[in-house]
Design an enzyme around this catalytic site. Structure first.
Site, PDB file in Angstrom:
ATOM      1  N   HIS A   1      47.946  41.726  83.585  1.00  0.00           N
ATOM      2  CA  HIS A   1      47.268  42.816  83.520  1.00  0.00           C
ATOM      3  C   HIS A   1      45.784  42.819  83.344  1.00  0.00           C
ATOM      4  CE1 HIS A   1      50.976  44.896  81.284  1.00  0.00           C
ATOM      5  NE2 HIS A   1      51.016  44.952  82.667  1.00  0.00           N
TER       6      HIS A   1
ATOM      7  N   GLU B   1      58.835  39.498  89.691  1.00  0.00           N
ATOM      8  CA  GLU B   1      59.678  39.778  88.613  1.00  0.00           C
ATOM      9  C   GLU B   1      60.828  39.166  88.511  1.00  0.00           C
ATOM     10  OE1 GLU B   1      58.194  41.617  86.121  1.00  0.00           O
ATOM     11  OE2 GLU B   1      56.648  43.105  86.885  1.00  0.00           O
TER      12      GLU B   1
ATOM     13  N   LYS C   1      60.630  52.449  79.535  1.00  0.00           N
ATOM     14  CA  LYS C   1      59.124  52.271  79.758  1.00  0.00           C
ATOM     15  C   LYS C   1      58.430  53.208  80.581  1.00  0.00           C
ATOM     16  CE  LYS C   1      57.811  48.009  76.872  1.00  0.00           C
ATOM     17  NZ  LYS C   1      56.869  46.622  77.254  1.00  0.00           N
TER      18      LYS C   1
ATOM     19  N   LYS D   1      68.024  42.478  82.295  1.00  0.00           N
ATOM     20  CA  LYS D   1      66.895  43.624  81.403  1.00  0.00           C
ATOM     21  C   LYS D   1      67.879  44.446  80.744  1.00  0.00           C
ATOM     22  CE  LYS D   1      62.980  46.419  81.723  1.00  0.00           C
ATOM     23  NZ  LYS D   1      62.035  46.717  82.485  1.00  0.00           N
TER      24      LYS D   1
ATOM     25  N   HIS E   1      52.466  38.868  82.043  1.00  0.00           N
ATOM     26  CA  HIS E   1      52.038  40.112  82.219  1.00  0.00           C
ATOM     27  C   HIS E   1      50.497  40.488  81.281  1.00  0.00           C
ATOM     28  CE1 HIS E   1      55.657  41.341  83.945  1.00  0.00           C
ATOM     29  NE2 HIS E   1      54.994  42.621  84.163  1.00  0.00           N
TER      30      HIS E   1
ATOM     31  N   HIS F   1      50.901  44.933  91.378  1.00  0.00           N
ATOM     32  CA  HIS F   1      51.224  44.359  90.052  1.00  0.00           C
ATOM     33  C   HIS F   1      52.070  43.167  90.116  1.00  0.00           C
ATOM     34  CE1 HIS F   1      52.874  44.790  85.912  1.00  0.00           C
ATOM     35  NE2 HIS F   1      54.044  44.565  86.490  1.00  0.00           N
TER      36      HIS F   1
ATOM     37  N   ASN G   1      57.667  40.834  79.133  1.00  0.00           N
ATOM     38  CA  ASN G   1      56.155  40.599  79.316  1.00  0.00           C
ATOM     39  C   ASN G   1      55.720  39.313  79.693  1.00  0.00           C
ATOM     40  OD1 ASN G   1      56.407  43.416  78.273  1.00  0.00           O
ATOM     41  ND2 ASN G   1      55.707  42.630  76.209  1.00  0.00           N
TER      42      ASN G   1
ATOM     43  N   GLU H   1      60.928  47.170  71.600  1.00  0.00           N
ATOM     44  CA  GLU H   1      60.031  46.014  71.457  1.00  0.00           C
ATOM     45  C   GLU H   1      59.471  45.835  70.160  1.00  0.00           C
ATOM     46  OE1 GLU H   1      57.617  45.763  75.172  1.00  0.00           O
ATOM     47  OE2 GLU H   1      56.272  44.520  74.041  1.00  0.00           O
TER      48      GLU H   1
ATOM     49  N   ARG I   1      58.528  68.756  75.557  1.00  0.00           N
ATOM     50  CA  ARG I   1      58.940  67.955  74.669  1.00  0.00           C
ATOM     51  C   ARG I   1      60.346  67.151  75.033  1.00  0.00           C
ATOM     52  NH1 ARG I   1      57.618  71.760  70.998  1.00  0.00           N
ATOM     53  NH2 ARG I   1      55.707  71.426  70.013  1.00  0.00           N
TER      54      ARG I   1
ATOM     55  N   ARG J   1      62.401  41.973  73.046  1.00  0.00           N
ATOM     56  CA  ARG J   1      62.000  42.758  74.391  1.00  0.00           C
ATOM     57  C   ARG J   1      60.696  42.014  75.160  1.00  0.00           C
ATOM     58  NH1 ARG J   1      62.654  48.971  76.221  1.00  0.00           N
ATOM     59  NH2 ARG J   1      61.581  48.666  78.511  1.00  0.00           N
TER      60      ARG J   1
HETATM   61  N1  LIG Z   1      58.149  50.846  83.114  1.00  0.00           N
HETATM   62  C1  LIG Z   1      58.464  49.501  83.229  1.00  0.00           C
HETATM   63  O1  LIG Z   1      59.009  48.781  82.540  1.00  0.00           O
HETATM   64  C2  LIG Z   1      57.755  48.717  84.209  1.00  0.00           C
HETATM   65  C3  LIG Z   1      58.188  47.382  84.462  1.00  0.00           C
HETATM   66  C4  LIG Z   1      57.484  46.645  85.597  1.00  0.00           C
HETATM   67  C5  LIG Z   1      56.395  47.338  86.120  1.00  0.00           C
HETATM   68  N2  LIG Z   1      55.971  48.552  85.848  1.00  0.00           N
HETATM   69  C6  LIG Z   1      54.827  49.243  86.589  1.00  0.00           C
HETATM   70  O2  LIG Z   1      55.324  49.429  88.003  1.00  0.00           O
HETATM   71  C7  LIG Z   1      54.368  49.532  88.825  1.00  0.00           C
HETATM   72  C8  LIG Z   1      54.351  48.629  90.127  1.00  0.00           C
HETATM   73  O3  LIG Z   1      55.363  49.145  90.795  1.00  0.00           O
HETATM   74  P1  LIG Z   1      55.658  48.972  92.485  1.00  0.00           P
HETATM   75  O4  LIG Z   1      55.570  47.563  92.736  1.00  0.00           O
HETATM   76  O5  LIG Z   1      57.148  49.502  92.840  1.00  0.00           O
HETATM   77  O6  LIG Z   1      54.617  49.609  93.029  1.00  0.00           O
HETATM   78  P2  LIG Z   1      54.308  51.302  93.761  1.00  0.00           P
HETATM   79  O7  LIG Z   1      55.350  52.305  93.088  1.00  0.00           O
HETATM   80  O8  LIG Z   1      52.904  51.341  93.859  1.00  0.00           O
HETATM   81  O9  LIG Z   1      55.087  50.915  95.153  1.00  0.00           O
HETATM   82  C9  LIG Z   1      54.526  49.902  96.270  1.00  0.00           C
HETATM   83  C10 LIG Z   1      54.233  50.807  97.481  1.00  0.00           C
HETATM   84  O10 LIG Z   1      55.400  50.722  98.086  1.00  0.00           O
HETATM   85  C11 LIG Z   1      55.695  51.905  98.624  1.00  0.00           C
HETATM   86  N3  LIG Z   1      57.067  52.219  98.783  1.00  0.00           N
HETATM   87  C12 LIG Z   1      57.715  52.488  97.575  1.00  0.00           C
HETATM   88  N4  LIG Z   1      59.241  52.648  98.232  1.00  0.00           N
HETATM   89  C13 LIG Z   1      58.994  52.302  99.757  1.00  0.00           C
HETATM   90  C14 LIG Z   1      60.106  51.867 100.450  1.00  0.00           C
HETATM   91  N5  LIG Z   1      61.294  52.229 100.196  1.00  0.00           N
HETATM   92  N6  LIG Z   1      59.646  52.026 101.831  1.00  0.00           N
HETATM   93  C15 LIG Z   1      58.293  52.021 101.941  1.00  0.00           C
HETATM   94  N7  LIG Z   1      57.197  51.947 101.008  1.00  0.00           N
HETATM   95  C16 LIG Z   1      57.750  51.987  99.891  1.00  0.00           C
HETATM   96  C17 LIG Z   1      54.868  52.949  97.536  1.00  0.00           C
HETATM   97  O11 LIG Z   1      54.578  54.235  97.976  1.00  0.00           O
HETATM   98  C18 LIG Z   1      53.593  51.985  97.323  1.00  0.00           C
HETATM   99  O12 LIG Z   1      52.673  52.291  98.295  1.00  0.00           O
HETATM  100  C19 LIG Z   1      53.281  49.083  88.056  1.00  0.00           C
HETATM  101  O13 LIG Z   1      52.310  50.330  87.745  1.00  0.00           O
HETATM  102  C20 LIG Z   1      53.853  48.463  86.866  1.00  0.00           C
HETATM  103  O14 LIG Z   1      53.059  48.315  85.787  1.00  0.00           O
HETATM  104  C21 LIG Z   1      56.643  49.363  85.119  1.00  0.00           C
HETATM  105 ZN   LIG Z   2      55.779  43.900  85.581  1.00  0.00          ZN
END
Ligand SMILES: NC(=O)c1ccc[n+]([C@@H]2O[C@H](COP(=O)([O-])OP(=O)(O)OC[C@H]3O[C@@H](n4cnc5c(N)ncnc54)[C@H](O)[C@@H]3O)[C@@H](O)[C@H]2O)c1
Ligand SMILES: [Zn+2]
Length: 371
Positions: free
Chosen positions: A258, A184, A142, A233, A254, A271, A251, A243, A120, A247
């Protein structure tokens, strides 16, 4: 070292901006001393930075443990979550243990959700290593995973206790991922900061070629931008953590994005690329609805393209795209919801917009001539 606080009463936390892991032990000390601390990462990131983060945990008086999940959005699902939770149990984690997410947004979202659910809720720390995670996903609490039906359909609001941003980790990130994170960044300009948007217009053309040629420049060039995005942010999240209103502006792009990710199986676009496509579609849609003028659409498109980001919607069945909008959790109680721009730096939330114009938007955004 630079710091920022996300103000959320008793859930407030700091974001630390640095260019090395040297200060990490000191930052971790209040959270991990005397505790089992599991680093959740993947086989791409852990070999690069795992040792330094494990060493920092040890130096801070914690016991470092490791759980790796496979790399990629396709693994951001309940099956992987269960495996991670099983490994938490196998490592004998207790409610006093700490989860440290080391990686991009996928790792942060899954590890954060695992931390929220295990017994939890156990304390959680973000060490984001992609530009996208440093400007966006690591801040705000999130967390979650995807279902076949759509992105992030299962999750929790669960704030970290610390976000440690080491800009030097971007040195190993490939350019495509860096550009994706930049989508972003452009989003923040569009939703909240005309000055940022204008600065980006001034500096983006040729930027990624320059950074590819001289990667050592990356941390310096991006440092102020990363901090500014986190400020925006943090400010939005402090006003509306769960949200209920404001907030939702985060999006922007998005709902379209999405749908693009989901209907292309999370493999064709990363993404940030899907968000770029989504922001362009949102602006075109806003134009058709008479909410903004053509120059906004053109300026945003030019900036996205200057960053080497895609803007053309993939060829997808329009009905399937619209069905996907209805499944998006941003749509409330069976109605459609979009975040649409009215000027650079300002967006509005629009419920149930004109479907005919939405279809026309999708049609127009799919045409190669519009790319
Ligand atoms: N929680 C939130 O508020 C929020 C906001 C925006 C996006 N997201 C989510 O985030 C995700 C996308 O994140 P992302 O773009 O970071 O993608 P990701 O986590 O898939 O990373 C992208 C790639 O880069 C690699 N990588 C990471 N750091 C590295 C580094 N320093 N050197 C070399 N390679 C590295 C990873 O292994 C992966 O292959 C999506 O699932 C999206 O829905 C969440
Ligand atoms: Zn995003």
């Amino acid at each position: 070292m630079n710091e920022l606080t996300v103000h959320l009463d008793d859930r407030s936390y700091g974001i630390v901006f640095t260019t090395s892991f040297t200060p990490l032990a000191e930052q971790l000390q209040p959270f991990v001393a005397g505790r089992r601390s599991v680093i959740v990462s993947n086989p791409t990131v852990f070999p690069l930075y795992g040792e330094q983060v494990s060493a920092a945990v040890s130096a801070a008086g914690g016991t470092p443990l490791t759980v790796l999940m496979p790399d990629g959005e396709a693994y951001k699902n309940l099956g992987e979550l269960e495996k991670i939770l099983d490994q938490f149990a196998a490592h004998s984690l207790t409610r006093k243990s700490v989860v440290i997410a080391l990686g991009g947004g996928v790792i942060g979202d899954v590890a954060g959700f695992a931390a929220s659910a295990y017994m939890r809720g156990v304390p959680f720390i973000q060490v984001p290593t992609t530009l996208l995670a440093q400007v966006d996903s690591s801040v705000g609490g999130k967390t979650g995973v995807n279902l076949t039906a759509g992105k992030n359909l299962v999750g929790a609001f669960y704030q970290p206790q610390l976000v440690f941003v080491n800009g030097n980790t971007l040195l190993t990130l490939d350019t495509r991922e860096c550009r994706a994170g930049y989508a972003e960044v452009i989003k923040y300009g569009m939703i909240a900061d005309t000055v940022l948007f204008t600065q980006l217009e001034e500096c983006t053309t040729g930027l990624f070629d320059e950074l590819s040629a001289s990667p050592a420049l990356i941390p310096d060039v991006l440092a102020d931008i990363i901090k500014r995005c986190c400020e925006i942010k943090a400010d939005v999240v402090a006003q509306d953590e769960r949200e209920s209103g404001l907030r939702a502006i985060l999006n922007y792009g998005h709902t379209f994005g999405h749908a693009v990710e989901n209907l292309t199986g999370y493999t064709r676009f990363v993404h940030g690329e899907a968000v770029a496509i989504g922001m362009h579609a949102a602006a075109v849609f806003a134009g058709k609805l008479g909410m903004c003028d053509e120059s906004l659409v053109a300026r945003q498109k030019a900036l996205l393209q200057a960053a080497g980001l895609p803007v053309q919607f993939p060829a997808l069945d329009t009905d399937a795209v619209i069905a996907s909008f209805y499944r998006d959790k941003k749509s409330s109680s069976g109605s459609l919801r979009f975040v649409l721009p009215t000027s650079i730096g300002t967006v509005e939330i629009v419920d149930d917009p004109n479907l005919e114009l939405l279809k026309k938007t999708l049609d127009e955004c799919q045409k190669p001539s519009d790319a």
